[in-house]
Design a protein around this motif. Sequence first.
Motif, PDB file in Angstrom:
ATOM      1  N   ALA A   1      64.247  22.873  50.618  1.00  0.00           N
ATOM      2  CA  ALA A   1      65.578  22.648  51.187  1.00  0.00           C
ATOM      3  C   ALA A   1      66.632  22.531  50.091  1.00  0.00           C
ATOM      4  CB  ALA A   1      65.564  21.381  52.042  1.00  0.00           C
ATOM      5  N   LEU A   2      66.314  21.831  49.009  1.00  0.00           N
ATOM      6  CA  LEU A   2      67.259  21.682  47.906  1.00  0.00           C
ATOM      7  C   LEU A   2      67.494  23.015  47.196  1.00  0.00           C
ATOM      8  CD1 LEU A   2      66.097  18.265  46.416  1.00  0.00           C
ATOM      9  CD2 LEU A   2      68.215  18.718  47.668  1.00  0.00           C
ATOM     10  N   ALA A   3      66.446  23.806  47.040  1.00  0.00           N
ATOM     11  CA  ALA A   3      66.608  25.120  46.418  1.00  0.00           C
ATOM     12  C   ALA A   3      67.526  26.002  47.266  1.00  0.00           C
ATOM     13  CB  ALA A   3      65.246  25.786  46.241  1.00  0.00           C
ATOM     14  N   ALA A   4      67.325  25.976  48.575  1.00  0.00           N
ATOM     15  CA  ALA A   4      68.194  26.746  49.464  1.00  0.00           C
ATOM     16  C   ALA A   4      69.621  26.223  49.421  1.00  0.00           C
ATOM     17  CB  ALA A   4      67.653  26.699  50.891  1.00  0.00           C
ATOM     18  N   GLY A   5      69.756  24.888  49.383  1.00  0.00           N
ATOM     19  CA  GLY A   5      71.089  24.297  49.305  1.00  0.00           C
ATOM     20  C   GLY A   5      71.790  24.650  48.008  1.00  0.00           C
ATOM     21  N   GLY A   6      71.061  24.585  46.897  1.00  0.00           N
ATOM     22  CA  GLY A   6      71.644  24.935  45.609  1.00  0.00           C
ATOM     23  C   GLY A   6      72.072  26.395  45.559  1.00  0.00           C
ATOM     24  N   TRP A   7      71.244  27.279  46.103  1.00  0.00           N
ATOM     25  CA  TRP A   7      71.600  28.706  46.158  1.00  0.00           C
ATOM     26  C   TRP A   7      72.855  28.905  46.991  1.00  0.00           C
ATOM     27  CZ3 TRP A   7      72.313  32.366  49.922  1.00  0.00           C
ATOM     28  CH2 TRP A   7      72.313  33.697  49.508  1.00  0.00           C
ATOM     29  N   ASN A   8      72.942  28.207  48.112  1.00  0.00           N
ATOM     30  CA  ASN A   8      74.096  28.337  48.995  1.00  0.00           C
ATOM     31  C   ASN A   8      75.374  27.854  48.307  1.00  0.00           C
ATOM     32  OD1 ASN A   8      74.992  28.865  51.889  1.00  0.00           O
ATOM     33  ND2 ASN A   8      75.717  26.771  51.597  1.00  0.00           N
ATOM     34  N   VAL A   9      75.279  26.760  47.576  1.00  0.00           N
ATOM     35  CA  VAL A   9      76.446  26.217  46.874  1.00  0.00           C
ATOM     36  C   VAL A   9      76.940  27.201  45.817  1.00  0.00           C
ATOM     37  CG1 VAL A   9      77.162  24.452  45.218  1.00  0.00           C
ATOM     38  CG2 VAL A   9      75.970  23.783  47.309  1.00  0.00           C
ATOM     39  N   ARG A  10      76.018  27.843  45.123  1.00  0.00           N
ATOM     40  CA  ARG A  10      76.399  28.766  44.051  1.00  0.00           C
ATOM     41  C   ARG A  10      76.963  30.081  44.595  1.00  0.00           C
ATOM     42  NH1 ARG A  10      71.554  26.796  41.832  1.00  0.00           N
ATOM     43  NH2 ARG A  10      70.439  28.639  42.569  1.00  0.00           N
ATOM     44  N   ARG A  11      76.492  30.509  45.762  1.00  0.00           N
ATOM     45  CA  ARG A  11      76.832  31.846  46.245  1.00  0.00           C
ATOM     46  C   ARG A  11      78.021  31.879  47.205  1.00  0.00           C
ATOM     47  NH1 ARG A  11      74.620  35.514  42.882  1.00  0.00           N
ATOM     48  NH2 ARG A  11      72.468  34.934  42.359  1.00  0.00           N
ATOM     49  N   ARG A  12      78.244  30.821  47.948  1.00  0.00           N
ATOM     50  CA  ARG A  12      79.294  30.849  48.961  1.00  0.00           C
ATOM     51  C   ARG A  12      80.599  30.282  48.434  1.00  0.00           C
ATOM     52  NH1 ARG A  12      77.170  28.610  54.627  1.00  0.00           N
ATOM     53  NH2 ARG A  12      79.354  29.043  55.098  1.00  0.00           N
TER      54      ARG A  12
ATOM     55  N   PHE B   1      76.543  16.630  32.345  1.00  0.00           N
ATOM     56  CA  PHE B   1      75.805  16.102  33.496  1.00  0.00           C
ATOM     57  C   PHE B   1      76.069  14.612  33.723  1.00  0.00           C
ATOM     58  CE2 PHE B   1      72.047  14.126  35.383  1.00  0.00           C
ATOM     59  CZ  PHE B   1      71.945  14.854  36.567  1.00  0.00           C
ATOM     60  N   THR B   2      76.070  13.804  32.653  1.00  0.00           N
ATOM     61  CA  THR B   2      76.200  12.350  32.828  1.00  0.00           C
ATOM     62  C   THR B   2      77.518  11.955  33.478  1.00  0.00           C
ATOM     63  OG1 THR B   2      74.716  11.945  30.968  1.00  0.00           O
ATOM     64  CG2 THR B   2      76.133  10.129  31.659  1.00  0.00           C
ATOM     65  N   PRO B   3      78.671  12.456  33.025  1.00  0.00           N
ATOM     66  CA  PRO B   3      79.916  12.123  33.734  1.00  0.00           C
ATOM     67  C   PRO B   3      79.926  12.629  35.178  1.00  0.00           C
ATOM     68  CG  PRO B   3      80.394  12.967  31.546  1.00  0.00           C
ATOM     69  CD  PRO B   3      78.937  13.202  31.787  1.00  0.00           C
ATOM     70  N   ALA B   4      79.330  13.798  35.414  1.00  0.00           N
ATOM     71  CA  ALA B   4      79.269  14.315  36.786  1.00  0.00           C
ATOM     72  C   ALA B   4      78.425  13.401  37.665  1.00  0.00           C
ATOM     73  CB  ALA B   4      78.687  15.724  36.789  1.00  0.00           C
ATOM     74  N   LEU B   5      77.315  12.920  37.121  1.00  0.00           N
ATOM     75  CA  LEU B   5      76.463  11.989  37.860  1.00  0.00           C
ATOM     76  C   LEU B   5      77.209  10.693  38.147  1.00  0.00           C
ATOM     77  CD1 LEU B   5      73.752  11.062  39.024  1.00  0.00           C
ATOM     78  CD2 LEU B   5      73.039  10.450  36.693  1.00  0.00           C
ATOM     79  N   HIS B   6      77.929  10.199  37.154  1.00  0.00           N
ATOM     80  CA  HIS B   6      78.699   8.962  37.341  1.00  0.00           C
ATOM     81  C   HIS B   6      79.748   9.137  38.441  1.00  0.00           C
ATOM     82  CE1 HIS B   6      80.531   5.143  36.389  1.00  0.00           C
ATOM     83  NE2 HIS B   6      81.715   5.734  36.194  1.00  0.00           N
ATOM     84  N   ALA B   7      80.415  10.288  38.443  1.00  0.00           N
ATOM     85  CA  ALA B   7      81.424  10.548  39.461  1.00  0.00           C
ATOM     86  C   ALA B   7      80.805  10.596  40.861  1.00  0.00           C
ATOM     87  CB  ALA B   7      82.144  11.865  39.163  1.00  0.00           C
ATOM     88  N   GLU B   8      79.638  11.217  40.972  1.00  0.00           N
ATOM     89  CA  GLU B   8      78.968  11.293  42.276  1.00  0.00           C
ATOM     90  C   GLU B   8      78.480   9.923  42.729  1.00  0.00           C
ATOM     91  OE1 GLU B   8      79.064  13.828  44.252  1.00  0.00           O
ATOM     92  OE2 GLU B   8      80.147  14.929  42.699  1.00  0.00           O
ATOM     93  N   TRP B   9      78.043   9.108  41.776  1.00  0.00           N
ATOM     94  CA  TRP B   9      77.595   7.753  42.126  1.00  0.00           C
ATOM     95  C   TRP B   9      78.768   6.926  42.650  1.00  0.00           C
ATOM     96  CZ3 TRP B   9      74.640   4.457  44.019  1.00  0.00           C
ATOM     97  CH2 TRP B   9      74.749   3.084  43.764  1.00  0.00           C
ATOM     98  N   ILE B  10      79.959   7.100  42.040  1.00  0.00           N
ATOM     99  CA  ILE B  10      81.145   6.382  42.512  1.00  0.00           C
ATOM    100  C   ILE B  10      81.443   6.750  43.961  1.00  0.00           C
ATOM    101  CG2 ILE B  10      83.658   6.173  42.249  1.00  0.00           C
ATOM    102  CD1 ILE B  10      83.242   6.388  39.229  1.00  0.00           C
TER     103      ILE B  10
ATOM    104  N   ALA C   1      73.047  19.391  41.006  1.00  0.00           N
ATOM    105  CA  ALA C   1      71.993  18.556  40.414  1.00  0.00           C
ATOM    106  C   ALA C   1      72.456  17.113  40.302  1.00  0.00           C
ATOM    107  CB  ALA C   1      71.611  19.094  39.039  1.00  0.00           C
ATOM    108  N   ALA C   2      73.714  16.904  39.911  1.00  0.00           N
ATOM    109  CA  ALA C   2      74.256  15.544  39.817  1.00  0.00           C
ATOM    110  C   ALA C   2      74.336  14.903  41.199  1.00  0.00           C
ATOM    111  CB  ALA C   2      75.629  15.570  39.154  1.00  0.00           C
ATOM    112  N   LYS C   3      74.788  15.663  42.180  1.00  0.00           N
ATOM    113  CA  LYS C   3      74.862  15.155  43.557  1.00  0.00           C
ATOM    114  C   LYS C   3      73.483  14.766  44.069  1.00  0.00           C
ATOM    115  CE  LYS C   3      77.708  15.094  46.458  1.00  0.00           C
ATOM    116  NZ  LYS C   3      78.517  13.955  46.980  1.00  0.00           N
TER     117      LYS C   3
END
Length: 236
Positions: free
Chosen positions: A223-234, A3-12, A94-96
Amino acid sequence: MSFTPALHAEWIKIRTLRSLLGALAAVLVATAAFSALAAADTDDADPLFSVFFGINFGQIAAIAFGTTAVASEFRGGALRLTLSAVPDRGRWFAAKTTAIALPALAVGLLTGFVTLLVGRAALGASAPGWAEGVRGAVGCGLHLTLMTLLAAGLAAVLRSAVATLSVLIPFLLIVSFVVGDLSGGAADFLPDRAGQVALHSTWDGTLGPWSGLAVSALWAAAALAAGGWNVRRRDA
């Protein structure tokens, strides 16, 4: 990738995209500037909301920030490249979301306190007290953050900045104002109306300052729950 490197990448990504930094700056400038204008021409009916009136415009910039930060992943195959580095889609989202929420909260709180100082200076003796003003400043910061996350979640569902803004901005500028006088009814539970209860000296509706923010938080979470579901399924 953890998670931490993913968060760092998204922050960049966020700190290197000028459009996102511009949207964050617009949150502060729009809220403080329009609040100063409103405070200078107030009838003192609700001095606290006069101080924070500019949030009606600042929240549009917050929505633009949240929308752009997510929708940019769905352009030009960017998401496929991102997922090649972070295959766990739930972890990436989650990182995003965290990378969006943290600067939004920091700028939101800064905006709240700057706006409070500007508004108190404009109102002079009619300004709200410090205790009430600090509550409003914190509420302002939280509300802007929640509107950002609401937009981010919806952008993950719609996968388009244009579509997301076409839904949210008319909703804020038209729907909420049209039903805005229905205090105590269903209008109080709209995400922007509920969150702004904390910015009023008095409120006749069902919700209080913190329960109103809780309602806005539920909208953002949905909204975030729906967005997370959409990211995982599509497909990416």
